[in-house]
Design a protein around this motif. Structure first.
Motif, PDB file in Angstrom:
ATOM      1  N   ALA A 180       0.833  -1.207   0.000  1.00  0.00           N
ATOM      2  CA  ALA A 180       0.000   0.000   0.000  1.00  0.00           C
ATOM      3  C   ALA A 180       0.867   1.255   0.000  1.00  0.00           C
ATOM      4  O   ALA A 180       0.575   2.228  -0.707  1.00  0.00           O
ATOM      5  N   ASP A 181       1.948   1.246   0.774  1.00  0.00           N
ATOM      6  CA  ASP A 181       2.846   2.400   0.806  1.00  0.00           C
ATOM      7  C   ASP A 181       3.498   2.632  -0.554  1.00  0.00           C
ATOM      8  O   ASP A 181       3.646   3.772  -1.003  1.00  0.00           O
ATOM      9  N   LEU A 182       3.909   1.551  -1.213  1.00  0.00           N
ATOM     10  CA  LEU A 182       4.537   1.692  -2.530  1.00  0.00           C
ATOM     11  C   LEU A 182       3.539   2.175  -3.571  1.00  0.00           C
ATOM     12  O   LEU A 182       3.887   2.952  -4.462  1.00  0.00           O
ATOM     13  N   ARG A 183       2.300   1.725  -3.477  1.00  0.00           N
ATOM     14  CA  ARG A 183       1.271   2.189  -4.425  1.00  0.00           C
ATOM     15  C   ARG A 183       1.008   3.679  -4.262  1.00  0.00           C
ATOM     16  O   ARG A 183       0.664   4.369  -5.225  1.00  0.00           O
ATOM     17  N   ASP A 184       1.147   4.194  -3.053  1.00  0.00           N
ATOM     18  CA  ASP A 184       0.924   5.622  -2.821  1.00  0.00           C
ATOM     19  C   ASP A 184       1.971   6.489  -3.511  1.00  0.00           C
ATOM     20  O   ASP A 184       1.769   7.685  -3.694  1.00  0.00           O
ATOM     21  N   SER A 185       3.097   5.879  -3.870  1.00  0.00           N
ATOM     22  CA  SER A 185       4.150   6.612  -4.597  1.00  0.00           C
ATOM     23  C   SER A 185       4.528   5.820  -5.842  1.00  0.00           C
ATOM     24  O   SER A 185       5.699   5.550  -6.091  1.00  0.00           O
ATOM     25  N   ARG A 186       3.508   5.462  -6.614  1.00  0.00           N
ATOM     26  CA  ARG A 186       3.703   4.506  -7.712  1.00  0.00           C
ATOM     27  C   ARG A 186       4.759   4.947  -8.722  1.00  0.00           C
ATOM     28  O   ARG A 186       5.579   4.149  -9.178  1.00  0.00           O
ATOM     29  N   SER A 187       4.763   6.230  -9.114  1.00  0.00           N
ATOM     30  CA  SER A 187       5.704   6.667 -10.149  1.00  0.00           C
ATOM     31  C   SER A 187       7.142   6.584  -9.648  1.00  0.00           C
ATOM     32  O   SER A 187       8.047   6.145 -10.363  1.00  0.00           O
TER      33      SER A 187
END
Length: 250
Positions: free
Chosen positions: A203-210
């Motif tokens: 979830a944390d990585l998806r919040d900073s996907r780019s």
């Protein structure tokens, strides 16, 4: 938190620069040796098989019957894309094995990098016995990542069966997916050190996907560069730990 792709990509370069820093370099040797061995095997395998792969692709292109003339026209594009896709698969597969073997030592390396970033002089002081006791938990985490990876990788591979478009789209989709997985693989080390659940990490990585894809893309590209790829695993652990420290640790 927002993060652009360039910022994410920049962390791998910082990881390479950290490899020889005091307090870190002693934890680089074992991951480096494991990566060197496995990627050397992967490189030898790719070189030895590329002729057979080329013949198989040409035979596949010739099997399209009425569409053969179309496939012949675009073969100049399909052939290199297909080879790139296969090479990406082979190198990612061997990188995955290397990460399984090196998981305990990558965790120690991530801890050493975190201590360095915090300005702490203490170093990880786990004995070999303590490291071995932690192996089952670490391998369980790697198994969790593998269970996340396999079904999604199979969906990507199904794209190859789409006539014409499949061969064109597969290398692109495969590269993007594995770039994401490279970030998942390496950012997980510092997060696992702090017992962050796998789903929370995703979830944390998806919040900073780019930014996540930017970092993973650079790891994927570096993995395909001879000699550079031998240093990729420890450098990626260092870079991912700094990415986590500056963007995710809260």
């Amino acid at each position: 938190m927002s993060q652009n792709s360039f910022q994410g990509a920049h962390y791998l370069g910082q990881g390479f620069r950290m490899l020889t820093q005091k307090g870190i370099k002693r934890f680089v040797f074992i991951p480096l040796a494991i990566n060197l061995t496995l990627l050397s095997i992967a490189l030898f395998y790719v070189v030895s098989q590329v002729t057979d792969w080329s013949a198989a692709i040409n035979e596949w292109l010739a099997g399209f019957g009425a569409f053969e003339w179309i496939m012949t026209m675009v073969s100049w594009l399909i052939w290199p894309l297909a080879i790139i896709g296969i090479v990406l698969f082979v190198f990612f597969f061997f990188s995955m094995i290397a990460n399984w073997i090196a998981a305990p030592f990558n965790g120690l390396l991530a801890e050493a990098v975190e201590n360095k970033l915090r300005g702490e002089k203490s170093l990880p002081d786990q004995s070999l016995k303590e490291i071995m006791k932690d192996v089952p938990r670490l391998l369980g985490r790697e198994w969790t990542k593998l269970k996340y990876y396999i079904p999604r990788a199979l969906v990507c591979l199904l794209i190859l069966f789409v006539p014409l478009l499949g061969a064109l789209l597969f290398p692109i989709i495969w590269f993007i997916f594995n770039s994401w997985m490279m970030s998942v693989q390496y950012v997980d080390y510092p997060m696992d050190n702090h017992k962050v659940p796998f789903d929370k990490m995703l979830a944390d990585l998806r919040d900073s996907r780019s930014g996540t894809l930017g970092f993973g893309s650079m790891v994927m590209l570096a993995t395909m560069i001879p000699l550079v790829n031998l240093l990729v695993m420890p450098a990626a652990v260092c870079g991912a730990t700094k990415l986590w420290y500056e963007n995710h640790q809260d």
